[in-house]
Design an enzyme around this catalytic site. Sequence first.
Site, PDB file in Angstrom:
ATOM      1  N   CYS A 116       0.809  -1.229   0.000  1.00 33.06           N
ATOM      2  CA  CYS A 116       0.000   0.000   0.000  1.00 33.06           C
ATOM      3  C   CYS A 116       0.838   1.273   0.000  1.00 33.06           C
ATOM      4  O   CYS A 116       0.310   2.364  -0.194  1.00 33.06           O
ATOM      5  CB  CYS A 116      -0.961   0.005   1.186  1.00 33.06           C
ATOM      6  SG  CYS A 116      -2.243  -1.235   1.010  1.00 33.06           S
ATOM      7  N   HIS A 256      -3.230   7.458   2.578  1.00 37.05           N
ATOM      8  CA  HIS A 256      -3.666   6.180   2.001  1.00 37.05           C
ATOM      9  C   HIS A 256      -5.065   5.831   2.517  1.00 37.05           C
ATOM     10  O   HIS A 256      -5.337   5.907   3.722  1.00 37.05           O
ATOM     11  CB  HIS A 256      -2.667   5.079   2.387  1.00 37.05           C
ATOM     12  CG  HIS A 256      -3.103   3.714   1.983  1.00 37.05           C
ATOM     13  ND1 HIS A 256      -3.469   3.408   0.690  1.00 37.05           N
ATOM     14  CD2 HIS A 256      -3.246   2.564   2.695  1.00 37.05           C
ATOM     15  CE1 HIS A 256      -3.808   2.138   0.633  1.00 37.05           C
ATOM     16  NE2 HIS A 256      -3.685   1.595   1.833  1.00 37.05           N
ATOM     17  N   ASN A 286     -10.195   0.479  -0.587  1.00 35.17           N
ATOM     18  CA  ASN A 286      -8.727   0.493  -0.582  1.00 35.17           C
ATOM     19  C   ASN A 286      -8.220  -0.049  -1.921  1.00 35.17           C
ATOM     20  O   ASN A 286      -8.297  -1.245  -2.174  1.00 35.17           O
ATOM     21  CB  ASN A 286      -8.224  -0.360   0.582  1.00 35.17           C
ATOM     22  CG  ASN A 286      -6.706  -0.378   0.694  1.00 35.17           C
ATOM     23  OD1 ASN A 286      -6.005   0.094  -0.201  1.00 35.17           O
ATOM     24  ND2 ASN A 286      -6.209  -0.917   1.786  1.00 35.17           N
TER      25      ASN A 286
HETATM   26  O1  UT7 Z   1      -3.974  -0.987   3.210  1.00 36.64           O
HETATM   27  C1  UT7 Z   1      -3.125  -1.868   3.891  1.00 36.64           C
HETATM   28  C2  UT7 Z   1      -3.294  -1.696   5.325  1.00 36.64           C
HETATM   29  N1  UT7 Z   1      -4.549  -2.229   5.760  1.00 36.64           N
HETATM   30  C3  UT7 Z   1      -5.190  -1.612   6.700  1.00 36.64           C
HETATM   31  O2  UT7 Z   1      -4.750  -0.562   7.128  1.00 36.64           O
HETATM   32  C4  UT7 Z   1      -6.407  -2.268   7.284  1.00 36.64           C
HETATM   33  C5  UT7 Z   1      -6.365  -2.186   8.793  1.00 36.64           C
HETATM   34  N2  UT7 Z   1      -7.425  -2.877   9.461  1.00 36.64           N
HETATM   35  C6  UT7 Z   1      -8.710  -2.465   9.416  1.00 36.64           C
HETATM   36  O3  UT7 Z   1      -9.042  -1.544   8.694  1.00 36.64           O
HETATM   37  C7  UT7 Z   1      -9.689  -3.122  10.328  1.00 36.64           C
HETATM   38  O4  UT7 Z   1      -8.999  -3.918  11.259  1.00 36.64           O
HETATM   39  C8  UT7 Z   1     -10.777  -3.970   9.619  1.00 36.64           C
HETATM   40  C9  UT7 Z   1     -11.730  -3.087   8.847  1.00 36.64           C
HETATM   41  C10 UT7 Z   1     -10.102  -4.967   8.690  1.00 36.64           C
HETATM   42  C11 UT7 Z   1     -11.588  -4.727  10.646  1.00 36.64           C
HETATM   43  O5  UT7 Z   1     -12.174  -3.832  11.572  1.00 36.64           O
HETATM   44  P1  UT7 Z   1     -12.003  -4.055  13.152  1.00 36.64           P
HETATM   45  O6  UT7 Z   1     -12.739  -2.972  13.806  1.00 36.64           O
HETATM   46  O7  UT7 Z   1     -10.527  -4.166  13.433  1.00 36.64           O
HETATM   47  O8  UT7 Z   1     -12.747  -5.413  13.368  1.00 36.64           O
HETATM   48  P2  UT7 Z   1     -12.197  -6.779  13.983  1.00 36.64           P
HETATM   49  O9  UT7 Z   1     -11.337  -7.489  12.981  1.00 36.64           O
HETATM   50  O10 UT7 Z   1     -11.634  -6.504  15.334  1.00 36.64           O
HETATM   51  O11 UT7 Z   1     -13.541  -7.572  14.145  1.00 36.64           O
HETATM   52  C12 UT7 Z   1     -14.584  -7.156  15.031  1.00 36.64           C
HETATM   53  C13 UT7 Z   1     -15.769  -8.069  14.854  1.00 36.64           C
HETATM   54  C14 UT7 Z   1     -15.402  -9.551  14.878  1.00 36.64           C
HETATM   55  O12 UT7 Z   1     -16.429 -10.240  15.529  1.00 36.64           O
HETATM   56  P3  UT7 Z   1     -16.291 -10.668  17.058  1.00 36.64           P
HETATM   57  O13 UT7 Z   1     -15.053 -11.506  17.156  1.00 36.64           O
HETATM   58  O14 UT7 Z   1     -16.158  -9.361  17.814  1.00 36.64           O
HETATM   59  O15 UT7 Z   1     -17.562 -11.403  17.313  1.00 36.64           O
HETATM   60  C15 UT7 Z   1     -15.379  -9.928  13.423  1.00 36.64           C
HETATM   61  O16 UT7 Z   1     -15.661 -11.287  13.224  1.00 36.64           O
HETATM   62  O17 UT7 Z   1     -16.389  -7.823  13.577  1.00 36.64           O
HETATM   63  C16 UT7 Z   1     -16.484  -9.075  12.861  1.00 36.64           C
HETATM   64  N3  UT7 Z   1     -16.339  -8.786  11.448  1.00 36.64           N
HETATM   65  C17 UT7 Z   1     -17.354  -8.435  10.653  1.00 36.64           C
HETATM   66  N4  UT7 Z   1     -18.665  -8.270  10.902  1.00 36.64           N
HETATM   67  C18 UT7 Z   1     -19.447  -7.887   9.873  1.00 36.64           C
HETATM   68  C19 UT7 Z   1     -15.210  -8.803  10.704  1.00 36.64           C
HETATM   69  N5  UT7 Z   1     -15.484  -8.468   9.436  1.00 36.64           N
HETATM   70  C20 UT7 Z   1     -16.804  -8.241   9.386  1.00 36.64           C
HETATM   71  C21 UT7 Z   1     -17.687  -7.857   8.347  1.00 36.64           C
HETATM   72  N6  UT7 Z   1     -18.989  -7.686   8.638  1.00 36.64           N
HETATM   73  N7  UT7 Z   1     -17.251  -7.634   7.078  1.00 36.64           N
END
Ligand code: UT7
Length: 333
Positions: A116, A256, A286
Amino acid sequence: MSKISAAITAVGAYVPEYVLTNQILETMVDTNDEWITTRTGIKERRILKEEGKGTSFLAIKAAQDLISKKGLDPKEIDVVIVATATPDMKAASTAAYTASEIGAVNAFTFDMDAACSSFLYGMSIAAGYIESGRYKKILLIGADKMSSIINYKDRATCIIFGDGAGAALFEPNEDGLGLQDEYLRSDGTGREFLQAPAGGSVQPLTHEAIDKGLQYAYQEGRTVFKNAVFNMADATMKILERNNLSKDDVAWLAAHQANKRIIDATAERMDLEPKKVMMNIQKYGNTTSATLPLLLNDYESQLKKGDNIIFAAFGGGFNWGSIYLKWAYNSDN
Ligand code: UT7
């Protein structure tokens, strides 16, 4: 003779027509518009659907947009760099094909990949060539067909990424405009948290690898998120401090577009008003190497000669950094 700096003198962009909305994703994986919007800021992304078309298709279109807007003779381009994490092929340069297709027949070309941060690092390379005095016109294209490495059954990644391309032309400037300073860093211990494990030399593509879906991008979202927030803010603050820039000196933050919450956190650390923060993640998601030039293209009509723009990026590797650039022209649009 005054010092030569490297200015961006034109931009162009292309995104595919097909719009993948949050509502459509709701029918594909267990997710919903509200979750995606509040956690990422993304509403829709563009996907290149046509069979047999790769990243070069996007790169060529973005370059052609720039060439026609600028009225540039492609024969004058000295170097074509395609910044991409999704090259057309493993063993033939996407940039070489792109350059031939746009008529840049006098250029040498290469692909470069810093995930990225590819476009950000590419800015450093393009500026270095210009500042050396050896070359006069560098075409830097950030292009990615992220849909080619995304598993549309994995809700953790398929909601984030999109396809697109943007291009910027770098030329010498003797009025002090263009790239002023850069702070770029890497930490390879981060690669376990964001990678497409198979298809490279460590784990070539095999039936077993494909059965396990190892050709797709995987990320441990929370770890990447924390590192992105810390390092993007840290890099931009270092750039501000060592150039004696206050928040009032900054016209724009071009960050980004990975997650709106990461961009907001970076802007907050800089104490920057939201109206100075370029944002188009809601439309494209992204697009990896394309996010920064897509921002420049979308905001081009609002940019003024002399505007101080702070760029920032973070991505797989890990690779990250910040660049300080003075915008070099007023748009006619
Ligand atoms: O460009 C390269 C660099 N990349 C980035 O900078 C991305 C960085 N990361 C992120 O943007 C975020 O971590 C994500 C958008 C990928 C995820 O968001 P988050 O707030 O960190 O969510 P999480 O992974 O901590 O998940 C929270 C909850 C989980 O459920 P439980 O374990 O709390 O029951 C996930 O299973 O949200 C759930 N979850 C979803 N729910 C609905 C994960 N993906 C989804 C989804 N829809 N698409």
